[in-house]
Motif scaffolding. Sequence first.
Motif, mmCIF file in Angstrom:
data_model
loop_
_atom_site.group_PDB
_atom_site.id
_atom_site.type_symbol
_atom_site.label_atom_id
_atom_site.label_comp_id
_atom_site.label_asym_id
_atom_site.label_seq_id
_atom_site.Cartn_x
_atom_site.Cartn_y
_atom_site.Cartn_z
ATOM 1 N N LEU A 1 -4.910 5.236 0.671
ATOM 2 C CA LEU A 1 -4.030 4.077 0.857
ATOM 3 C C LEU A 1 -3.153 4.230 2.098
ATOM 4 O O LEU A 1 -2.890 3.264 2.805
ATOM 5 C CB LEU A 1 -3.153 3.901 -0.389
ATOM 6 C CG LEU A 1 -3.878 3.406 -1.653
ATOM 7 C CD1 LEU A 1 -2.930 3.406 -2.837
ATOM 8 C CD2 LEU A 1 -4.445 2.006 -1.428
ATOM 9 N N LEU A 2 -2.708 5.464 2.360
ATOM 10 C CA LEU A 2 -1.889 5.673 3.554
ATOM 11 C C LEU A 2 -2.699 5.470 4.830
ATOM 12 O O LEU A 2 -2.175 4.971 5.836
ATOM 13 C CB LEU A 2 -1.287 7.078 3.525
ATOM 14 C CG LEU A 2 -0.168 7.294 2.485
ATOM 15 C CD1 LEU A 2 0.263 8.752 2.470
ATOM 16 C CD2 LEU A 2 1.025 6.392 2.770
ATOM 17 N N ARG B 1 0.834 -1.204 0.000
ATOM 18 C CA ARG B 1 0.000 0.000 0.000
ATOM 19 C C ARG B 1 0.869 1.254 0.000
ATOM 20 O O ARG B 1 0.568 2.244 -0.692
ATOM 21 C CB ARG B 1 -0.924 -0.009 1.218
ATOM 22 C CG ARG B 1 -2.080 -0.983 1.115
ATOM 23 C CD ARG B 1 -3.076 -0.740 2.234
ATOM 24 N NE ARG B 1 -4.249 -1.582 2.108
ATOM 25 C CZ ARG B 1 -4.370 -2.770 2.696
ATOM 26 N NH1 ARG B 1 -3.371 -3.223 3.452
ATOM 27 N NH2 ARG B 1 -5.462 -3.488 2.521
ATOM 28 N N ILE B 2 1.923 1.225 0.793
ATOM 29 C CA ILE B 2 2.793 2.401 0.825
ATOM 30 C C ILE B 2 3.462 2.611 -0.532
ATOM 31 O O ILE B 2 3.597 3.747 -1.022
ATOM 32 C CB ILE B 2 3.846 2.255 1.949
ATOM 33 C CG1 ILE B 2 3.161 2.285 3.321
ATOM 34 C CG2 ILE B 2 4.884 3.353 1.857
ATOM 35 C CD1 ILE B 2 4.100 2.035 4.476
ATOM 36 N N GLY B 3 3.879 1.513 -1.175
ATOM 37 C CA GLY B 3 4.500 1.639 -2.495
ATOM 38 C C GLY B 3 3.545 2.203 -3.529
ATOM 39 O O GLY B 3 3.919 3.064 -4.350
ATOM 40 N N VAL B 4 2.296 1.723 -3.519
ATOM 41 C CA VAL B 4 1.299 2.248 -4.458
ATOM 42 C C VAL B 4 1.014 3.720 -4.168
ATOM 43 O O VAL B 4 0.870 4.547 -5.087
ATOM 44 C CB VAL B 4 0.008 1.409 -4.381
ATOM 45 C CG1 VAL B 4 -1.085 2.046 -5.236
ATOM 46 C CG2 VAL B 4 0.280 -0.011 -4.834
ATOM 47 N N ALA B 5 0.931 4.067 -2.875
ATOM 48 C CA ALA B 5 0.666 5.460 -2.512
ATOM 49 C C ALA B 5 1.780 6.383 -2.994
ATOM 50 O O ALA B 5 1.522 7.529 -3.406
ATOM 51 C CB ALA B 5 0.485 5.574 -0.996
ATOM 52 N N GLU B 6 3.029 5.918 -2.926
ATOM 53 C CA GLU B 6 4.149 6.725 -3.409
ATOM 54 C C GLU B 6 4.005 7.048 -4.900
ATOM 55 O O GLU B 6 4.310 8.159 -5.361
ATOM 56 C CB GLU B 6 5.474 6.014 -3.148
ATOM 57 C CG GLU B 6 5.886 5.991 -1.689
ATOM 58 C CD GLU B 6 7.190 5.217 -1.480
ATOM 59 O OE1 GLU B 6 7.589 4.494 -2.424
ATOM 60 O OE2 GLU B 6 7.781 5.330 -0.397
#
Length: 415
Positions: free
Chosen positions: A265-266, A247-252
């Motif tokens: 997402l975060l 989720r963190i990767g997608v949010a980035e």
Amino acid sequence: MLERLVPGWRATRYLLLTFATAAAALSVMPLLLFLVSLIPLGGAGLLPLPGALEQLRRWAERTRSEACEYARLEYVYREPAPLPSGLRQQLRYTLRDPGTWRSVRWLVLHSLLGVLAGLVGLMALFGAPAAVLKTAVWWAVPVPLTFMGVEAHGWGTALIGGLAEILLFGSVFLYGAPTLANGYARLVAWTLAPSEVELRADRLDERVAELSHTRAEALQAHSAELRRIERDLHDGTQARLAALAMRIGVAERLVADDPEQAARLLREASGSAEEAMSELRDVIRTTYPPILADRGLGGAISALSARCAIPARTRVAELGTLPAAVQAAAYFVIAEALTNAAKHSSATSVDVEVSRDGATLRVEVADDGIGGADDSRGSGIDGIRRRVAALDGTTSVVSPAGGPTVIRTELPCES
């Protein structure tokens, strides 16, 4: 008088058994001597000798058991080790075993004194009835009969002499036989008793076997605990952390093009992080509860009692400094016992008492429920036993049908 009949009959029965075994011993002695005499003739007696001595020892052990039972002496059974393979090893083992020579000594003693003791038993059993019969038929017997060494020539001599013999043999039955039987039983028990060195060696062997069994169970429980922790971390915490990283990767990647989606997402990642931390704390709590480090065993027990589904009263004495492993074991014992009481006992209250006596920590959990706790029904008691045994402690469970149930454990707590 009736109170004397039972000991008299019991002693007479023992002496008659002694007579029978002594007669058998008289026949066994020549057989052993015959086997020994064959040894110079090409060693023909060596082959059956170890087996014969082993059977003699087992026979002597049974006799010692009967003697201790009659004389009400403590009987400690020593299981003879099986004979090793090979004639030479069997001979060496048999001839070096102190029990073999005790059995041979008993055989000689029993074949001599046992017959005499048995004759007293026969006298006690048949003496008085024989005197009555002799008094009744003396006049019809073609040969003169004697009473107390006096030949009967009339009813006066027969009646007086017969009464004297009845009193004599009755005294043997009531008083002489019990005294002799008790003394002979003690002699047999003393002759065949293992030495203190042998008893200490047996206790040491039993202790080593017990510790080996406990160590194996502890290792098995430890392996199962490690597998459980690995499974909990892999299936729970690790999976949540992996999802959190995704989720963190997608949010980035979305933060520049779609800030709202990235924020959502975060937020989800933050919730997953909290859930992962909660699961991680649960795993840590099952290995060593943090409350033990924060509040000590007394405070942890109070917290357990407060969370119990039924009213729980606690009494914790001054415990001093305890090893961490002992504190953890006591904590889990009480937790499991309280859980069992709440789930299975239908109890309305439970008492927890913890005290220390020198190097021993005692834990007792008692409820007023229906009882009937059984290890085989998955009540958690078996887990308590294994956890306590891993620290070389002991567990006792008293749970009759109808209750109450009392679980007591003792844990060594030397630092």
